[in-house]
Write an enzyme that holds these catalytic residues in place. Structure first.
Site, PDB file in Angstrom:
ATOM      1  N   GLY A   1       8.051   6.133 -46.873  1.00  0.00           N
ATOM      2  CA  GLY A   1       7.824   5.423 -47.837  1.00  0.00           C
ATOM      3  C   GLY A   1       9.044   4.235 -48.336  1.00  0.00           C
ATOM      4  O   GLY A   1       8.497   3.208 -48.701  1.00  0.00           O
ATOM      5  N   CYS A   2      10.248   4.762 -48.204  1.00  0.00           N
ATOM      6  CA  CYS A   2      11.221   3.777 -48.373  1.00  0.00           C
ATOM      7  C   CYS A   2      11.315   2.793 -47.190  1.00  0.00           C
ATOM      8  O   CYS A   2      11.715   1.377 -47.477  1.00  0.00           O
ATOM      9  CB  CYS A   2      12.583   4.597 -48.513  1.00  0.00           C
ATOM     10  SG  CYS A   2      12.361   5.828 -50.014  1.00  0.00           S
ATOM     11  N   THR A   3      11.110   3.177 -46.163  1.00  0.00           N
ATOM     12  CA  THR A   3      11.133   2.124 -45.050  1.00  0.00           C
ATOM     13  C   THR A   3       9.965   1.199 -45.195  1.00  0.00           C
ATOM     14  O   THR A   3      10.322  -0.159 -45.008  1.00  0.00           O
ATOM     15  CB  THR A   3      10.926   2.994 -43.658  1.00  0.00           C
ATOM     16  OG1 THR A   3      12.002   4.085 -43.401  1.00  0.00           O
ATOM     17  CG2 THR A   3      10.749   1.979 -42.591  1.00  0.00           C
TER      18      THR A   3
END
Length: 219
Positions: free
Chosen positions: A43-45
């Site tokens: 998700g952060c990527t």
């Protein structure tokens, strides 16, 4: 979490570009501060790549952007380098920034997925929080920046349509030539047989039906 209208805490930390990021020095239209839990997670990527892909659009609108997580500086630098992130990223490994902004999960010690928009006066202008829908942050930010950018622009002055290369000089009566410049003939007056302005009418031209004949010409 902070609320809209509250004063945003100062951020002064070393970023992945080797420079110190100072929030109060950003200026411009606003600054987007997005917090994310951990580098290299799916998700952060995705979220970081989306802000990367729209970085130019945000910059043209006058917005700067910074990403912050609780990773250490070395990990944050590798994360930024691997995804070619053009904006600064901050490693908040001591949790000081996350605590100040109220985004630190108390038990697991990572940042919540929260995005703030901070105006030049250091006031929070918008808050977006989507833990599972990482893509919503980019969409919400773009929509908000677009509205803010349009509101900051001066109103457009309507102009009358004109042909390419033509200058709008207003009606002919409003155009004054210098005394030493003679007016140029119009394209119509340059045609063969066309009378120049102020010339007497052609005596050989037939008069309209019912009109009196010119002097010296038999009716």
């Amino acid at each position: 979490m902070l609320k809209v209208g509250e004063l945003a805490p100062e951020i002064d930390k070393l970023a992945t570009d080797g420079q110190r990021f100072v929030l109060s020095r950003q200026g411009g239209l606003c600054t987007v501060v997005f917090f994310f839990p951990k580098a290299f997670t799916p998700g952060c990527t995705v979220e970081t790549r989306q802000f990367r892909d729209n970085h130019v659009e945000l910059a043209l609108a006058g917005a700067s952007i910074v990403g912050i997580s609780t990773d250490d500086h070395r990990t944050q630098c590798r994360f930024a380098e691997s995804h070619k992130v053009p904006f600064p990223m901050i490693a908040d490994d001591d949790h000081s920034v996350c605590r100040a902004y109220g985004v630190l999960w108390p038990l697991i010690g990572v940042a919540r997925r929260v995005t703030y928009v901070v105006d030049p006066g250091m006031r929070v202008a918008a808050v977006f929080h989507h833990e599972l829908q990482a893509t919503k942050h980019r969409d919400d930010v773009l929509s908000f920046i677009d509205e803010r950018f349009r509101a900051a622009r001066p109103p457009a002055v309507p102009t009358a349509p004109r042909s390419a290369g033509a200058l709008s000089l207003g009606p002919p009566s409003s155009v004054r030539l210098p005394p030493d410049v003679a007016p140029q003939p119009s394209p119509a007056s340059a045609l063969p047989g066309a009378a120049s302005p102020g010339a007497p009418p052609d005596s050989d031209a037939p008069a309209p039906p019912g009109a009196p004949a010119p002097p010296g010409r038999p009716s």
